[in-house]
Design an enzyme around this catalytic site. Structure first.
Site, PDB file in Angstrom:
ATOM      1  N   HIS A   1       0.841  -1.197   0.000  1.00 21.08           N
ATOM      2  CA  HIS A   1       0.000   0.000   0.000  1.00 21.08           C
ATOM      3  C   HIS A   1       0.879   1.251   0.000  1.00 21.08           C
ATOM      4  CE1 HIS A   1      -2.152   3.103   2.471  1.00 21.08           C
ATOM      5  NE2 HIS A   1      -2.958   2.964   1.428  1.00 21.08           N
TER       6      HIS A   1
ATOM      7  N   ASP B   1       6.571   5.404 -21.650  1.00 15.28           N
ATOM      8  CA  ASP B   1       6.538   5.204 -23.096  1.00 15.28           C
ATOM      9  C   ASP B   1       7.809   4.536 -23.605  1.00 15.28           C
ATOM     10  OD1 ASP B   1       8.476   7.282 -23.496  1.00 15.28           O
ATOM     11  OD2 ASP B   1       6.893   8.779 -23.676  1.00 15.28           O
TER      12      ASP B   1
ATOM     13  N   ARG C   1       7.603  17.747 -16.627  1.00 12.95           N
ATOM     14  CA  ARG C   1       8.540  16.716 -17.102  1.00 12.95           C
ATOM     15  C   ARG C   1       9.658  16.395 -16.109  1.00 12.95           C
ATOM     16  NH1 ARG C   1      12.769  17.641 -21.956  1.00 12.95           N
ATOM     17  NH2 ARG C   1      13.836  15.647 -21.801  1.00 12.95           N
TER      18      ARG C   1
ATOM     19  N   GLY D   1       4.006  10.078 -23.015  1.00 12.99           N
ATOM     20  CA  GLY D   1       3.111   8.956 -22.752  1.00 12.99           C
ATOM     21  C   GLY D   1       3.512   8.185 -21.507  1.00 12.99           C
ATOM     22  N   ASN D   2       3.570   8.899 -20.368  1.00  8.12           N
ATOM     23  CA  ASN D   2       4.035   8.325 -19.116  1.00  8.12           C
ATOM     24  C   ASN D   2       3.022   8.589 -18.004  1.00  8.12           C
ATOM     25  OD1 ASN D   2       6.772   7.808 -20.267  1.00  8.12           O
ATOM     26  ND2 ASN D   2       6.801  10.035 -20.346  1.00  8.12           N
TER      27      ASN D   2
END
Length: 146
Positions: free
Chosen positions: A22, A30, A112, A135-136
């Protein structure tokens, strides 16, 4: 083969997801992401040829998202765009998270370089075949109460 398990979830990937506790984070990145460099020795599982959305869907089919974290999901924000801007791949991740019962504001757009810092805390990196830039995504594992 296991009944009811997404076939994208390899034995290695299931082992790592199951071992996470947890509050631990899993990153789905990507194809161009420098996964080995930023993993800092943590496991990297590759699922080439699969989109960010497809891999995220498979991961979310077996782990709950944390409900005690304000934003249990995140994606890498597109540089030089407003915070509200999302690529189709990023929107697909948001849609998956919302389908899991997390409100849209529970998905954090992360700048980023801040994303690179955030990924250092991930327990596992899954490299997809996503070919679009930024694409992350990351997901915080919650608990199953039964």
């Amino acid at each position: 083969m296991l009944k009811g398990i997404d076939p994208l979830l390899t034995p290695e990937l299931l082992m790592h997801l199951s071992a996470m506790g947890h509050g631990e984070w899993v990153a789905v990145v990507d194809a161009n992401f420098t996964a080995d460099f930023l993993s800092h020795g943590k496991p990297v599982v590759r699922l080439p040829g699969n989109s960010l959305a497809r891999v995220s869907q498979a991961v979310l089919s077996v782990i709950p998202l944390a409900v005690d974290v304000a934003q249990p999901a995140a994606y890498m924000r597109v540089c030089n765009e407003p915070e509200s801007h999302r690529t189709p791949a990023q929107q697909a991740v948001v849609d998956l998270v919302v389908a899991e019962g997390i409100p849209e504001h529970g998905v954090e757009p992360v700048e980023r370089f801040a994303f690179y810092d955030k990924i250092k805390g991930a327990s596992l990196i899954i490299q997809s075949g996503e070919a679009t830039a930024f694409g992350n995504a990351m997901f915080c594992k919650g608990v199953i109460l039964n």
